[in-house]
Design a protein around this motif. Structure first.
Motif, mmCIF file in Angstrom:
data_model
loop_
_atom_site.group_PDB
_atom_site.id
_atom_site.type_symbol
_atom_site.label_atom_id
_atom_site.label_comp_id
_atom_site.label_asym_id
_atom_site.label_seq_id
_atom_site.Cartn_x
_atom_site.Cartn_y
_atom_site.Cartn_z
ATOM 1 N N UNK A 266 72.733 22.977 82.696
ATOM 2 C CA UNK A 266 72.160 22.614 83.983
ATOM 3 C C UNK A 266 70.919 21.751 83.772
ATOM 4 N N UNK A 267 70.719 20.802 84.660
ATOM 5 C CA UNK A 267 69.584 19.905 84.531
ATOM 6 C C UNK A 267 69.184 19.322 85.865
ATOM 7 N N UNK A 268 68.228 18.418 85.815
ATOM 8 C CA UNK A 268 67.663 17.826 87.025
ATOM 9 C C UNK A 268 67.429 16.341 86.768
ATOM 10 N N UNK A 269 68.220 15.518 87.440
ATOM 11 C CA UNK A 269 67.987 14.075 87.405
ATOM 12 C C UNK A 269 67.166 13.717 88.640
ATOM 13 N N UNK A 270 66.039 13.042 88.444
ATOM 14 C CA UNK A 270 65.161 12.774 89.573
ATOM 15 C C UNK A 270 64.565 11.386 89.477
ATOM 16 N N UNK A 271 64.274 10.857 90.649
ATOM 17 C CA UNK A 271 63.589 9.572 90.795
ATOM 18 C C UNK A 271 62.354 9.834 91.651
ATOM 19 N N UNK A 272 61.195 9.562 91.090
ATOM 20 C CA UNK A 272 59.953 9.818 91.817
ATOM 21 C C UNK A 272 58.935 8.735 91.493
ATOM 22 N N UNK A 273 57.750 8.888 92.032
ATOM 23 C CA UNK A 273 56.722 7.848 91.888
ATOM 24 C C UNK A 273 56.170 7.845 90.466
ATOM 25 N N UNK A 274 56.018 6.656 89.896
ATOM 26 C CA UNK A 274 55.423 6.516 88.578
ATOM 27 C C UNK A 274 56.429 6.648 87.447
ATOM 28 N N UNK A 275 56.070 6.048 86.324
ATOM 29 C CA UNK A 275 56.910 6.130 85.137
ATOM 30 C C UNK A 275 56.705 7.474 84.438
ATOM 31 N N UNK A 276 57.790 7.961 83.793
ATOM 32 C CA UNK A 276 57.734 9.260 83.128
ATOM 33 C C UNK A 276 56.880 9.182 81.870
ATOM 34 N N UNK A 277 56.102 10.256 81.642
ATOM 35 C CA UNK A 277 55.254 10.378 80.453
ATOM 36 C C UNK A 277 55.635 11.665 79.731
ATOM 37 N N UNK A 278 56.000 11.602 78.447
ATOM 38 C CA UNK A 278 56.311 12.841 77.712
ATOM 39 C C UNK A 278 55.105 13.769 77.671
ATOM 40 N N UNK A 279 55.417 15.077 77.753
ATOM 41 C CA UNK A 279 54.342 16.074 77.784
ATOM 42 C C UNK A 279 54.797 17.273 76.956
ATOM 43 N N UNK A 280 53.879 17.953 76.231
ATOM 44 C CA UNK A 280 54.308 19.098 75.401
ATOM 45 C C UNK A 280 54.991 20.197 76.205
ATOM 46 N N UNK A 281 54.617 20.379 77.443
ATOM 47 C CA UNK A 281 55.206 21.432 78.270
ATOM 48 C C UNK A 281 56.265 20.900 79.234
ATOM 49 N N UNK A 282 56.730 19.739 78.995
ATOM 50 C CA UNK A 282 57.750 19.167 79.866
ATOM 51 C C UNK A 282 57.559 17.675 79.967
#
Length: 377
Positions: A182-198
């Motif tokens: 299971x997963x979540x494909x999403x389109x939202x404001x701003x470019x994605x930034x990798x983060x240690x907690x997600x």
């Protein structure tokens, strides 16, 4: 000696003959029998044609089993247009294993005009009509399966008006390969930034007034891309009524093996539930503005097979039609003649000839049977 053996064999075969032969001199033809025969032959011809049409037709057989493939990747085919400029939005996938798949791995951001041309609008309207009919008539899905690769592409046609209007929207299209969880494909404001907690999206530089998540889903499917197959969200268009609006799609994906006389492919069907709401933290409606597609993979796999009536079964059904009509019409004709014979005999026995006469006691009797009168003469 050979002739004697041949004669014995011929006599033996004659004794085994189960079909009685009536001499032509014993056969009686009637107008009623000819009428019944004509009706029988006409009925047989009609039923034979209808049975042949059934023989030519095919149907889809559905079988269910547990999906044991957990190691392969799931392909997501995406073609979505959002009414915001490409530099303001970002798309990615985050699954339950907290594995992030960036849109840079297979998606293309293309600046386009959100308003459709007349030809494109007509195409989308036709697609929405088909979607409405599919929700009412579930059996139409079998027709779509059988006509795959035959009906042509269901993609939105290119613009034909040659508009010079500057692009005001972003078309996100391509493929992503994700884990079968299971997963979540999403389109939202701003470019994605990798983060240690997600992961996070860099939305601080985007003006709040420019938020507009009105969108159009030209195509969304899972698994192998099959031309001619219409998916539940194809042709969907949503217009945002507020800047802080969230659109959610809850999708259940079912692995599907499609085996028809035209194609053999491994794809995925899915069902979807839609929800949209305005983000208002003061009113207790929390969340993030954007488009969120939360998908879950079913543990069952469906095998859809196109089947055809065997030729021997067609012959058996054809023989049943011919023999059944002959026997039924013969019985009905015999019953009809029997009833008519009883009625006619009753009228004959009840017919009398009225003749004046005198009884022995001198009384006048005007009812003397015809046979008695003939005997007197």
């Amino acid at each position: 000696m050979r002739r004697l053996n041949r004669k014995k064999t011929l006599n033996l075969m004659k004794e085994l003959d189960a079909f009685p032969k009536v001499p032509e001199s014993y056969i009686e033809t009637t107008a009623s029998g000819g009428t019944v025969s004509l009706i029988a032959f006409t009925t047989m011809a009609l039923l034979t044609v209808m049975e042949f049409m059934v023989y030519r037709d095919t149907w889809m057989k559905y079988e269910y089993e547990v999906d044991k493939d957990f190691t392969s990747k799931l392909r997501i085919n995406i073609d979505i247009t959002v009414a915001m400029k490409c530099q303001y939005i970002g798309a990615d996938v985050l699954d339950l294993a907290e594995t992030m798949v960036s849109s840079a791995d297979g998606l293309v951001y293309e600046p386009v005009i959100f308003e459709l041309s007349p030809l494109q609008r007509e195409w989308q309207r036709m697609l929405q009509i088909i979607q409405n009919r599919l929700q009412e008539e579930h059996s139409l899905q079998d027709i779509i399966f059988k006509s795959a690769f035959k009906s042509g592409s269901t993609a939105l046609p290119p613009r034909e008006d040659g508009s010079i209007q500057p692009p005001d929207a972003c078309r996100i299209h391509g493929q992503l390969y994700v884990n079968k969880v299971a997963g979540n494909f999403h389109i939202t404001v701003g470019k994605a930034i990798p983060h240690p907690r997600g992961h996070a999206h860099l939305a601080a530089l985007v003006s709040h007034e420019s938020y507009n998540f009105s969108h159009r889903i030209d195509h969304l499917s899972f698994g192998e891309l099959i031309i001619g197959i219409i998916n539940p969200l194809d042709g969907t268009e949503k217009i945002a009524s507020d800047h802080n609006q969230m659109f959610q799609y809850f999708i259940t994906v079912v692995p599907t093996k499609l085996q028809t006389y035209k194609i053999s492919a491994e794809t995925h069907q899915f069902s979807v539930t839609e929800r949209e709401r305005v983000i208002n933290h003061a009113a207790g409606s929390h969340g993030v503005s954007g488009i969120f597609m939360k998908y879950d993979i079913s543990s069952l796999m469906v095998t859809v097979t196109e089947e055809h009536m065997p030729f021997w079964q067609f012959l058996v059904r054809l023989c049943g039609i011919v023999g059944g009509i002959f026997s039924t019409t013969g019985i009905l004709h015999g019953i009809g003649r029997f009833i008519v014979g009883i009625i006619c005999c009753r009228f004959k026995l009840g017919s009398y000839k009225t003749t004046p006469g005198t009884d022995q006691d001198g009384t006048l009797n005007n009812y003397i049977p015809l046979l008695a009168n003939d005997a007197m003469h």
